[in-house]
Write a protein that holds these residues in place. Structure first.
Motif, short mmCIF file in Angstrom:
data_model
loop_
_atom_site.label_atom_id
_atom_site.label_comp_id
_atom_site.label_asym_id
_atom_site.label_seq_id
_atom_site.Cartn_x
_atom_site.Cartn_y
_atom_site.Cartn_z
N ALA A 298 0.85 -1.19 0.00
CA ALA A 298 0.00 0.00 0.00
C ALA A 298 0.88 1.24 0.00
CB ALA A 298 -0.92 0.01 1.22
N TRP A 299 0.36 2.34 -0.55
CA TRP A 299 1.14 3.57 -0.60
C TRP A 299 0.21 4.78 -0.52
CZ3 TRP A 299 -0.39 0.87 -4.82
CH2 TRP A 299 -0.97 1.57 -5.88
N ASN A 300 0.81 5.90 -0.14
CA ASN A 300 0.10 7.17 -0.03
C ASN A 300 0.78 8.18 -0.95
OD1 ASN A 300 -1.48 9.33 0.86
ND2 ASN A 300 -0.14 9.76 2.60
N HIS A 301 0.07 8.68 -1.96
CA HIS A 301 0.65 9.61 -2.94
C HIS A 301 -0.12 10.92 -2.85
CE1 HIS A 301 2.63 9.93 -7.17
NE2 HIS A 301 2.63 11.09 -6.54
N ALA A 302 0.58 11.98 -2.44
CA ALA A 302 -0.07 13.28 -2.26
C ALA A 302 0.42 14.28 -3.30
CB ALA A 302 0.22 13.82 -0.86
N PHE A 303 -0.50 15.06 -3.83
CA PHE A 303 -0.21 16.14 -4.75
C PHE A 303 -0.57 17.47 -4.08
CE2 PHE A 303 -1.15 12.40 -7.30
CZ PHE A 303 -0.09 12.37 -8.20
N ALA A 304 -0.36 18.57 -4.79
CA ALA A 304 -0.65 19.88 -4.21
C ALA A 304 -2.12 20.06 -3.91
CB ALA A 304 -0.17 20.98 -5.15
#
Length: 409
Positions: A286-292
């Protein structure tokens, strides 16, 4: 981390952080622009330009660029993402001016010769073909298409055959001119450096860039949806995605710890239950990908085709159970992993340069190490559970390659 931040009169940011005991330097220019800023007809332009600048820049051709940095034992590279393009180099401290000069040439004086453009298009088309034949890569492109349906952020970074072939030399020039404006750039350096010397180099090589307004970026919204590629591979590859948080959201540390406990390591619930206890997956994470402006939490899996549907359902059950019953021990284990990863990453010049640039892009300043650690250490079990519960309350995206799972979520 004790970095310093300076801003040139034209708006370009310079970040410097000397690293005690280092003999080398890492320097990069981090641009807050990537494939999501491209027009759909030129999808893949950012990635193609990143390749093209290495075909010749300044007074050097492609061979000379490679030889001049390797003559001093250094390296020069770049990467493109949906929201970022980076040009970076490593070398011994004495060769810092050379690294900076080469990066400035790549960004400001690429040749963009016609024959090189056609040649590099063939390289990109080969890369596209390789990605189509790699289900573990392909499924992630499908996932973004499903999660951000019809939006620029959902398009593959590599583009497609038609859009890549449509790119002209003028498109490449316009991309750098209009998108790589000073206010979007962070020059970040760490290692054996003199901060004032780095600032003078930045002023000399980039200080004359014209002030310009950065083009607007289309806001993104997580929609959820499905993409299913039913071609036959040895294994089924699938991903689930849930609406995450933007980079600067104060609840992101809690979400990051929840995701780490869920599927960030071999002790995580997903790995232990799907792989170790049930044998339903070869790979599960699992992963967490954040953008602006948005975010995505994903679960990815490689499983036998006949077990794919079962593994999807169990993964969703594990997610719900973790949101309901995450324990203090699990949270502390996830916290230890994130803290160790942060601290170990900051032991390298490259890691420090990357961290400073990312901090400036997200928060507009360099967050001190103590503040970064406090964000991780202040998360409670209740806060992490709440972050997980919000995932369950929102839309879902599903992508699969090699299995009929488009409607399983």
């Amino acid at each position: 981390m004790t970095g310093e931040r300076h801003v040139l009169p034209n708006g370009l940011t310079v970040a410097v952080d000397p690293l005690a005991g280092a003999e080398s330097v890492a320097l990069g220019v981090y641009a807050s622009v990537g494939s999501r800023s491209e027009p759909e007809s030129l999808s893949g332009l950012a990635h193609l330009v990143e390749h093209m600048v290495f075909k010749g820049a300044g007074g050097r051709d492609t061979r000379e660029l490679a030889e001049v940095i390797e003559d001093v034992g250094g390296s020069l590279n770049a990467w493109t993402a949906r929201d970022q393009t980076v040009f970076h180099g490593r070398a011994l401290a004495r060769d810092l001016p050379l690294v900076a000069e080469l990066i400035a040439d790549l960004m400001r004086a690429p040749h963009f010769e016609a024959e090189h453009l056609e040649c590099e298009k063939q390289v990109i088309l080969s890369e596209l073909g390789e990605s189509v034949d790699s289900p573990d890569d392909l499924v992630h492109d499908h996932l973004f298409e499903a999660a951000f349906d019809g939006q620029p952020i959902g398009r593959p970074v590599l583009g497609n055959e038609q859009s890549v072939c449509a790119v002209s030399r003028q498109d490449c020039r316009d991309w750098l001119k209009h998108q790589f404006v000073p206010s979007r750039l962070v020059l970040s350096a760490s290692g054996k450096i003199d901060p004032m010397a780095v600032l003078k180099i930045a002023e000399r090589l980039f200080g004359d860039m014209e002030v310009a307004e950065a083009p607007a970026v289309e806001p993104a919204q997580f929609t959820g949806g499905a993409r299913n590629d039913r071609r036959s591979f040895e294994q089924a590859h699938w991903c689930l995605a849930f609406a995450g948080l933007r980079s600067a959201d104060p609840n992101n540390p809690a979400l990051g710890l929840f995701v780490q406990a869920l599927g960030g390591g071999t002790s995580s619930r997903l790995f232990q239950q799907l792989r170790e206890e049930r044998g339903l997956a070869y790979s599960i994470y699992a992963w967490n990908h954040a953008f602006a402006d948005t975010g995505l939490v994903g679960i990815g899996c490689a499983a036998e085709r006949r077990q794919a549907a079962q593994s999807v359902q169990l993964a969703r059950d594990v997610l719900a159970a973790t949101a309901e019953g995450l324990t203090e021990a699990e949270l502390n284990r996830a916290r230890a992993q994130l803290e160790a990863g942060l601290l170990m990453g900051l032991e390298t010049a490259q890691g420090r340069a990357d961290q400073m640039a990312r901090s400036i892009e997200v928060f507009g300043r360099i967050l001190p190490l103590g503040e970064l650690l406090d964000q991780i250490r202040s998360v409670t079990v209740e806060g992490a559970r709440a972050a997980g519960q919000k995932l369950l309350d929102g839309p879902v995206a599903v992508a699969s390659v090699g299995a009929k799972l488009a409607l399983a979520a």
